[in-house]
Design an enzyme around this catalytic site. Structure first.
Site, PDB file in Angstrom:
ATOM      1  N   ASP A 137      -2.222  15.190  -2.605  1.00 30.90           N
ATOM      2  CA  ASP A 137      -2.634  13.844  -2.212  1.00 30.90           C
ATOM      3  C   ASP A 137      -4.017  13.967  -1.565  1.00 30.90           C
ATOM      4  OD1 ASP A 137      -2.501  11.053  -1.551  1.00 30.90           O
ATOM      5  OD2 ASP A 137      -2.027  11.615   0.493  1.00 30.90           O
ATOM      6  N   SER A 138      -4.627  12.815  -1.295  1.00 34.16           N
ATOM      7  CA  SER A 138      -5.925  12.804  -0.630  1.00 34.16           C
ATOM      8  C   SER A 138      -5.822  13.279   0.820  1.00 34.16           C
ATOM      9  CB  SER A 138      -6.476  11.378  -0.637  1.00 34.16           C
ATOM     10  OG  SER A 138      -5.529  10.516  -0.036  1.00 34.16           O
ATOM     11  N   TYR A 144      -9.279   8.599  -1.151  1.00 36.22           N
ATOM     12  CA  TYR A 144      -9.438   8.553  -2.613  1.00 36.22           C
ATOM     13  C   TYR A 144      -9.551   7.103  -3.105  1.00 36.22           C
ATOM     14  CZ  TYR A 144      -8.218  13.481  -3.759  1.00 36.22           C
ATOM     15  OH  TYR A 144      -8.188  14.844  -3.916  1.00 36.22           O
ATOM     16  N   GLY A 145      -8.979   6.187  -2.353  1.00 34.63           N
ATOM     17  CA  GLY A 145      -8.877   4.797  -2.815  1.00 34.63           C
ATOM     18  C   GLY A 145     -10.206   4.093  -3.031  1.00 34.63           C
ATOM     19  N   CYS A 195      -0.152  10.780  -5.101  1.00 38.39           N
ATOM     20  CA  CYS A 195      -1.188   9.832  -4.655  1.00 38.39           C
ATOM     21  C   CYS A 195      -1.312   8.784  -5.747  1.00 38.39           C
ATOM     22  CB  CYS A 195      -2.511  10.563  -4.465  1.00 38.39           C
ATOM     23  SG  CYS A 195      -3.902   9.473  -4.139  1.00 38.39           S
ATOM     24  N   GLU A 205      -3.900   6.093   8.765  1.00 33.16           N
ATOM     25  CA  GLU A 205      -4.281   7.512   8.820  1.00 33.16           C
ATOM     26  C   GLU A 205      -4.652   7.900  10.260  1.00 33.16           C
ATOM     27  OE1 GLU A 205      -4.250   9.481   6.068  1.00 33.16           O
ATOM     28  OE2 GLU A 205      -5.369  11.245   6.701  1.00 33.16           O
ATOM     29  N   CYS A 229       0.875   2.470  -2.516  1.00 38.54           N
ATOM     30  CA  CYS A 229      -0.052   3.363  -1.818  1.00 38.54           C
ATOM     31  C   CYS A 229       0.784   4.194  -0.840  1.00 38.54           C
ATOM     32  CB  CYS A 229      -1.097   2.533  -1.073  1.00 38.54           C
ATOM     33  SG  CYS A 229      -2.126   3.504   0.040  1.00 38.54           S
ATOM     34  N   THR A 230       0.434   5.462  -0.740  1.00 37.41           N
ATOM     35  CA  THR A 230       1.233   6.396   0.066  1.00 37.41           C
ATOM     36  C   THR A 230       1.424   5.968   1.517  1.00 37.41           C
ATOM     37  OG1 THR A 230      -0.844   7.558   0.383  1.00 37.41           O
ATOM     38  CG2 THR A 230       0.696   8.464  -1.255  1.00 37.41           C
ATOM     39  N   HIS A 231       0.440   5.242   2.080  1.00 40.05           N
ATOM     40  CA  HIS A 231       0.472   4.927   3.502  1.00 40.05           C
ATOM     41  C   HIS A 231       1.311   3.696   3.851  1.00 40.05           C
ATOM     42  CE1 HIS A 231      -2.758   7.759   3.371  1.00 40.05           C
ATOM     43  NE2 HIS A 231      -3.025   7.654   4.653  1.00 40.05           N
TER      44      HIS A 231
HETATM   45  N1  DGL Z   1      -3.191   8.407  -1.146  1.00 43.16           N
HETATM   46  C1  DGL Z   1      -3.902   7.186  -1.465  1.00 43.16           C
HETATM   47  C2  DGL Z   1      -3.088   6.366  -2.456  1.00 43.16           C
HETATM   48  O1  DGL Z   1      -1.885   6.482  -2.517  1.00 43.16           O
HETATM   49  C3  DGL Z   1      -4.169   6.375  -0.211  1.00 43.16           C
HETATM   50  C4  DGL Z   1      -5.158   7.000   0.713  1.00 43.16           C
HETATM   51  C5  DGL Z   1      -6.533   7.165   0.105  1.00 43.16           C
HETATM   52  O2  DGL Z   1      -7.212   6.167  -0.182  1.00 43.16           O
HETATM   53  O3  DGL Z   1      -6.908   8.313  -0.078  1.00 43.16           O
HETATM   54  O4  DGL Z   1      -3.640   5.587  -3.180  1.00 43.16           O
END
Ligand code: DGL
Length: 286
Positions: A22-23, A54-55, A85, A164, A196-198
């Protein structure tokens, strides 16, 4: 003789870890679900915290980063790789599956499947990063399962930064969530995917702003089931009933990853190693 060699090889492959990346910390919410559902497996997780988020990255950048990390995990080696991710899956999954030998699973399709199975009115909302929304991965995945379903996407730029940083309850975050959910709610979806993971970490807040009639989908449980099904299909489940282990690599600060990561994983993080970006850069040319 050939049969027994193939059998030995299968057994040693089954003992390898499942790779995940993941990012940064977010994919730990996916790992958490896999640790619960697959307690006997080993896991090796890469958090690319140095290049978070990453988004906001382009498809080309996300393809490159994903290739680099997949090459690293394949060399570990791992028996299966999960792109944990949503942004990286949306941008790079087809390219990774074409280019690497190791089986690779993404995180978009499992949530799409759960949403289609849950929605009564076939109006499915998606909350995600800009990269995921721009890729069109969710409308494609949902359309492939039910071409009559309406997909309403809402990008939430900047939302991951609050989470985050450990903020899951401030007024500033609530204002941001209200701003992102209002236009979505106005289109009256009955199911909304936390793409999204968060976002599962702010589930109560999302539920309050979207209203109690909306069913929120956290794809993580569905993803863990898909990982399990892939292992069973390929006869790659780790044998025995001894609990598996998990370890981490981060392109950023090791201490910070260990401390913040525990909050996302809701488990202690002990084995964390540095993975310098220069090392990843040497694996795949831009
Ligand atoms: N892990 C990214 C996603 O699930 C979220 C965090 C990011 O933008 O890196 O899209």
């Amino acid at each position: 003789m050939t049969v027994s060699l193939a059998h030995d090889q299968q057994t040693s492959t089954a003992a390898l870890p499942i790779g995940m990346f993941d990012s940064g910390m977010g994919g730990l919410t996916v790992l958490h679900e896999c640790l619960v559902q697959l307690p006997g497996e080993h896991f090796a997780y890469v958090g690319d915290t140095a290049r978070f988020p990453y988004g906001e990255k382009s498809r080309e950048q996300l393809e490159l980063y994903s290739r680099q990390i997949t090459a690293f995990l394949e060399a570990v080696p791992c028996k299966l790789i999960v792109v944990a991710c949503y942004s990286a899956t949306s941008a790079a999954l087809p390219a990774l599956q074409r280019e690497f030998r190791t089986p690779i699973i993404g995180v978009v399709m499992p949530g799409a499947r759960a949403a289609v199975a849950t929605s009564r009115y076939r109006k499915i909302g998606v909350l995600a990063t800009e990269a995921t929304v721009a890729s069109g991965a969710y409308p494609r995945a949902i359309g492939g399962l039910d071409s009559g379903a309406e997909v309403i996407q809402q990008a939430c730029p900047g939302l991951v930064d609050f989470i985050e940083a450990g903020d899951v309850a401030s007024q500033a975050l609530a204002d941001a969530v209200s701003g992102f959910t209002e236009p979505l709610k106005a289109r009256r979806p009955d199911v909304v995917i936390m793409g999204c993971t968060h976002y599962p970490l702010i589930r109560p807040m999302l539920q309050r702003f979207l209203g109690r009639d909306v069913t929120l989908i956290n794809p993580a449980a569905e993803i863990a089931r898909e990982v399990e099904a892939a292992l069973v299909r390929q006869e790659l489940e780790r044998p025995g009933d001894v609990m598996g282990s998990y370890r981490f690599y981060t392109t950023g600060d090791v201490d910070r990853f260990r401390e913040t990561g525990a909050r996302f994983l809701q488990m202690p993080l002990t084995r964390v190693r540095a993975l310098p970006l220069e090392r990843l850069g040497g694996l795949v040319a831009p």
